[in-house]
Write an enzyme that holds these catalytic residues in place. Structure first.
Site, mmCIF file in Angstrom:
data_model
loop_
_atom_site.group_PDB
_atom_site.id
_atom_site.type_symbol
_atom_site.label_atom_id
_atom_site.label_comp_id
_atom_site.label_asym_id
_atom_site.label_seq_id
_atom_site.Cartn_x
_atom_site.Cartn_y
_atom_site.Cartn_z
ATOM 1 N N GLU A 85 -12.490 2.585 -1.440
ATOM 2 C CA GLU A 85 -12.130 3.712 -2.299
ATOM 3 C C GLU A 85 -11.623 3.262 -3.661
ATOM 4 O OE1 GLU A 85 -9.478 6.239 -0.109
ATOM 5 O OE2 GLU A 85 -11.128 7.024 1.109
ATOM 6 N N VAL A 86 -11.055 2.057 -3.726
ATOM 7 C CA VAL A 86 -10.562 1.533 -5.005
ATOM 8 C C VAL A 86 -11.389 0.286 -5.315
ATOM 9 C CG1 VAL A 86 -8.595 0.611 -6.268
ATOM 10 C CG2 VAL A 86 -8.239 2.442 -4.597
ATOM 11 N N HIS A 126 -9.561 -5.896 -2.773
ATOM 12 C CA HIS A 126 -8.251 -5.990 -2.128
ATOM 13 C C HIS A 126 -8.424 -6.296 -0.658
ATOM 14 C CE1 HIS A 126 -9.564 -1.801 -2.319
ATOM 15 N NE2 HIS A 126 -9.004 -1.622 -1.130
ATOM 16 N N MET A 127 -7.537 -7.150 -0.193
ATOM 17 C CA MET A 127 -7.454 -7.488 1.228
ATOM 18 C C MET A 127 -6.262 -6.728 1.780
ATOM 19 S SD MET A 127 -9.055 -9.880 3.166
ATOM 20 C CE MET A 127 -9.300 -11.444 2.334
ATOM 21 N N ASP A 147 0.865 -1.180 0.000
ATOM 22 C CA ASP A 147 0.000 0.000 0.000
ATOM 23 C C ASP A 147 0.909 1.241 0.000
ATOM 24 O OD1 ASP A 147 -3.199 0.531 1.215
ATOM 25 O OD2 ASP A 147 -1.799 2.196 0.998
HETATM 26 P P1 5GP Z 1 -9.846 0.932 0.362
HETATM 27 O O1 5GP Z 1 -10.441 0.951 -1.027
HETATM 28 O O2 5GP Z 1 -9.893 -0.423 0.997
HETATM 29 O O3 5GP Z 1 -10.462 1.972 1.266
HETATM 30 O O4 5GP Z 1 -8.333 1.316 0.296
HETATM 31 C C1 5GP Z 1 -7.604 1.580 -0.857
HETATM 32 C C2 5GP Z 1 -6.146 1.541 -0.480
HETATM 33 O O5 5GP Z 1 -5.383 1.723 -1.651
HETATM 34 C C3 5GP Z 1 -5.704 2.633 0.524
HETATM 35 O O6 5GP Z 1 -5.114 1.999 1.653
HETATM 36 C C4 5GP Z 1 -4.695 3.458 -0.261
HETATM 37 O O7 5GP Z 1 -3.617 3.889 0.542
HETATM 38 C C5 5GP Z 1 -4.259 2.496 -1.347
HETATM 39 N N1 5GP Z 1 -3.867 3.129 -2.596
HETATM 40 C C6 5GP Z 1 -4.512 4.136 -3.244
HETATM 41 N N2 5GP Z 1 -3.890 4.448 -4.389
HETATM 42 C C7 5GP Z 1 -2.820 3.612 -4.492
HETATM 43 C C8 5GP Z 1 -1.781 3.451 -5.477
HETATM 44 O O8 5GP Z 1 -1.720 4.129 -6.489
HETATM 45 N N3 5GP Z 1 -0.871 2.479 -5.240
HETATM 46 C C9 5GP Z 1 -0.895 1.700 -4.114
HETATM 47 N N4 5GP Z 1 0.057 0.778 -3.975
HETATM 48 N N5 5GP Z 1 -1.857 1.826 -3.167
HETATM 49 C C10 5GP Z 1 -2.806 2.772 -3.354
#
Ligand code: 5GP
Length: 146
Positions: free
Chosen positions: A103-104, A108-109, A39
């Site tokens: 958010e993405v 993903h775990m 991350d």
């Molecule tokens: P979630 O969707 O579970 O809330 O978290 C998305 C995660 O993706 C976050 O922890 C954020 O820091 C990570 N993240 C967002 N953009 C990128 C990126 O471009 N590269 C990587 N390696 N992680 C990312």
């Protein structure tokens, strides 16, 4: 696979771009079904994201086979994280849909090594130094290979 509970998969999400090699990532593990990388805004050293190679928006539309493959790799990464970061435990998180904090939109775990008494940093807050991430990736890869 999709269903009426889950919006369609968007192939332009950032993790799909990482899988296609369109943007860089610190890879720690890969097999035919799963990819794992650091991350970029870790909540603790070694914070890793384990994702299926197949398109899946989140827990609600991933196939059982791909989910099982992600779970197996999540355990491998969790064990390696304990060794690589001298951690005392591990936190796993998975968010599905905006109400949960996702958010993405590629499943993903989150695998986060935990040290006794050290709180998590806030989510998606501080972009880690690239040299630090490179070092962490090497430590995790070495532990995974041991
Ligand atoms: P979630 O969707 O579970 O809330 O978290 C998305 C995660 O993706 C976050 O922890 C954020 O820091 C990570 N993240 C967002 N953009 C990128 C990126 O471009 N590269 C990587 N390696 N992680 C990312």
């Amino acid at each position: 696979m999709s269903d009426k509970l889950t919006p369609a998969y968007d192939p332009q999400n950032i993790f799909a771009k990482i899988l296609r090699g369109e943007i860089p990532a610190f890879k720690v593990y890969e097999d035919d079904k799963v990819f794992a990388f650091l991350d970029i805004m870790p909540r603790a050293p070694g914070h890793t994201l384990v994702i299926p190679k197949a398109p899946a928006r989140n827990l609600l539309d991933i196939t059982p086979d791909d989910l099982a493959a992600v779970a197996v790799v999540a355990q491998k990464v969790a064990k390696a994280g304990l060794v690589a970061f001298e951690a005392d435990g591990v936190t796993l998180m998975q968010f599905s849909e905006p109400a949960s904090g996702q958010e993405v939109y590629h499943l993903h775990m989150h695998i986060i090594p935990r040290v006794d008494g050290v709180p998590l940093k806030p989510a998606a807050s501080i972009k880690e130094d690239m040299a630090v991430l490179a070092g962490h990736a090497e430590r995790l890869k070495a532990a995974l290979a041991a």
